[in-house]
Write an enzyme that holds these catalytic residues in place. Structure first.
Site, PDB file in Angstrom:
ATOM      1  N   ARG A 268      -9.108 -24.336  61.735  1.00  0.00           N
ATOM      2  CA  ARG A 268      -9.871 -24.855  60.439  1.00  0.00           C
ATOM      3  C   ARG A 268     -10.904 -25.749  60.892  1.00  0.00           C
ATOM      4  O   ARG A 268     -10.856 -26.593  61.466  1.00  0.00           O
ATOM      5  CB  ARG A 268      -8.647 -26.116  59.778  1.00  0.00           C
ATOM      6  CG  ARG A 268      -7.281 -25.602  59.510  1.00  0.00           C
ATOM      7  CD  ARG A 268      -7.365 -24.808  58.297  1.00  0.00           C
ATOM      8  NE  ARG A 268      -7.958 -25.518  56.994  1.00  0.00           N
ATOM      9  CZ  ARG A 268      -7.305 -26.187  56.272  1.00  0.00           C
ATOM     10  NH1 ARG A 268      -5.731 -26.455  56.407  1.00  0.00           N
ATOM     11  NH2 ARG A 268      -7.713 -26.500  55.178  1.00  0.00           N
TER      12      ARG A 268
ATOM     13  N   ASP B 167     -11.765 -35.327  55.984  1.00  0.00           N
ATOM     14  CA  ASP B 167     -11.635 -34.380  56.777  1.00  0.00           C
ATOM     15  C   ASP B 167     -12.568 -34.445  57.792  1.00  0.00           C
ATOM     16  O   ASP B 167     -12.355 -34.214  59.160  1.00  0.00           O
ATOM     17  CB  ASP B 167     -11.515 -33.049  56.599  1.00  0.00           C
ATOM     18  CG  ASP B 167     -10.216 -32.766  55.627  1.00  0.00           C
ATOM     19  OD1 ASP B 167      -9.388 -32.212  56.117  1.00  0.00           O
ATOM     20  OD2 ASP B 167     -10.082 -33.251  54.526  1.00  0.00           O
TER      21      ASP B 167
ATOM     22  N   LYS C  45     -11.071 -33.133  50.629  1.00  0.00           N
ATOM     23  CA  LYS C  45     -10.470 -31.911  49.581  1.00  0.00           C
ATOM     24  C   LYS C  45     -11.603 -31.766  48.345  1.00  0.00           C
ATOM     25  O   LYS C  45     -11.879 -32.572  47.775  1.00  0.00           O
ATOM     26  CB  LYS C  45      -9.203 -32.288  49.090  1.00  0.00           C
ATOM     27  CG  LYS C  45      -8.573 -31.136  48.239  1.00  0.00           C
ATOM     28  CD  LYS C  45      -8.538 -29.649  48.750  1.00  0.00           C
ATOM     29  CE  LYS C  45      -7.699 -29.377  49.897  1.00  0.00           C
ATOM     30  NZ  LYS C  45      -7.884 -28.481  50.852  1.00  0.00           N
TER      31      LYS C  45
END
Length: 341
Positions: free
Chosen positions: A86, A228, A239
């Site tokens: 990720r 994040d 998001k």
């Protein structure tokens, strides 16, 4: 390694297990994980999700391999492969960086295990501090809007933005939560609604495109979201859909807060333009699937743009709630995030 148990991740009886968040809220299925390939698949398919939890799950898997006798080269390769799963979530890089440091020790296996235990327990403490600091910003009777899922499912502790909401409710502030469903993967509708119901916190689920009309009607008092990655200047990735909320909040003069631990800070990243944004499978947009089944609504060959995150500029944020304190626009503009420890 000693037993480590969180809401959706645990190391117990010598096995790393994760709760399948793709199947929630209708099924609670745990997966045992023993290989890098298994953990990578769980992360990539969002069975393991949430920036802090991704880092911790990968960390426990590396520590498990160290306990199984993997040599230094194998552990280094595992760290590299897991870190690549990720690219946006900096917590994963933070954890893998700590493990690389542990590999430099003569007794590298025991140091990797000790580092994994430390990171897991640290996250619990960071969440508690963030929740308490953020809850002080909440007033009696506030209607709070949140996006995606940032609770105990996404961390080892009580959560980030949702942890703030939990603590405010626990303090008796009589709050109500507007829950964005969070398309395309519905983390709000599936996971945040599930956690709030478990905590008996009053909430109402909305489509993402209903937020503007709620704000215009005066039905939103504050917005709390997670992150994040937070750049040195305060820009942050979260998001996709978060940026929309920040713009709307600015227009309607609604306080907009981002809640994240120091492990989400990337002081090497100068601003939001330097944050890599992961683009995911087009099938996540052309239809939907989960424990409820699957359905495709778009034409078979529809062209899709599916970034997992967007970037919110610092100028739209009223406050950054970290475990080290709450930072306002002036503090961040003066470089406060560069000196957080």
């Amino acid at each position: 390694m000693k037993e480590l148990i969180a809401r959706s991740l645990k190391y117990q009886q010598g096995v790393v297990s994760v709760l399948d968040q793709y199947l929630l809220p209708h099924q609670e299925v745990w997966h045992e994980c023993r290989t890098v390939a298994e953990m990578a698949e769980l992360i990539l398919t969002l069975k393991v999700r949430g920036a802090p939890l991704i880092g911790l799950a990968a960390t426990l898997l590396v520590a498990y391999l160290a306990e199984q006798g993997a040599d230094k080269a194998a552990l280094a390769q595992a760290i590299d492969e897991l870190e690549a799963t990720r690219p946006t979530a900096v917590n994963l890089m933070h954890c893998m960086g700590k493990l690389r440091g542990a590999l430099q020790a003569t007794d590298f296996a025991s140091q990797v295990v000790a580092t994994a235990e430390m990171l897991f327990e640290e996250d619990i403490a960071l969440c508690e501090r963030m929740a308490n600091l953020g809850a002080e910003l909440v007033k009696q009777g506030d209607n709070i809007l949140t996006h995606c899922n940032t609770g105990a499912l996404a961390t080892a502790g009580i959560g980030t933005a949702l942890g703030v909401i939990h603590q405010a409710h626990a303090a008796g502030k009589d709050i109500h939560v507007w829950v964005d469903e969070t398309r395309p993967l519905l983390q709000g509708g599936r996971l945040t609604a599930y956690e709030l119901a478990c905590w008996d916190i009053p909430y109402t689920l909305i489509c993402d495109n209903m937020a503007a009309s709620l704000m215009a009607a005066g039905k939103v008092d504050k917005i709390f979201v997670g992150a994040d990655r937070i750049a040195a200047n305060g820009d942050f990735a979260n998001k996709v859909g978060t940026y929309n909320l920040a713009v709307l909040a600015k227009h309607h003069n609604i306080p907009f807060y981002v809640v994240a631990p120091v492990t989400t800070l990337d002081v090497v990243c100068p601003n939001g333009k330097a944050i890599p944004i992961e683009e995911r499978n087009p099938l996540e947009v052309t239809g939907v699937s989960g424990s409820f089944g699957s359905c495709q609504w778009a034409p078979q060959n529809a062209k899709v743009f599916n970034p997992a995150f967007d970037v919110t500029p610092a100028e739209l944020v009223m406050g950054w709630v970290l475990d080290t304190g709450v930072y306002d626009q002036h503090a961040v503009a003066q470089g406060a995030l560069l000196h957080v420890s």
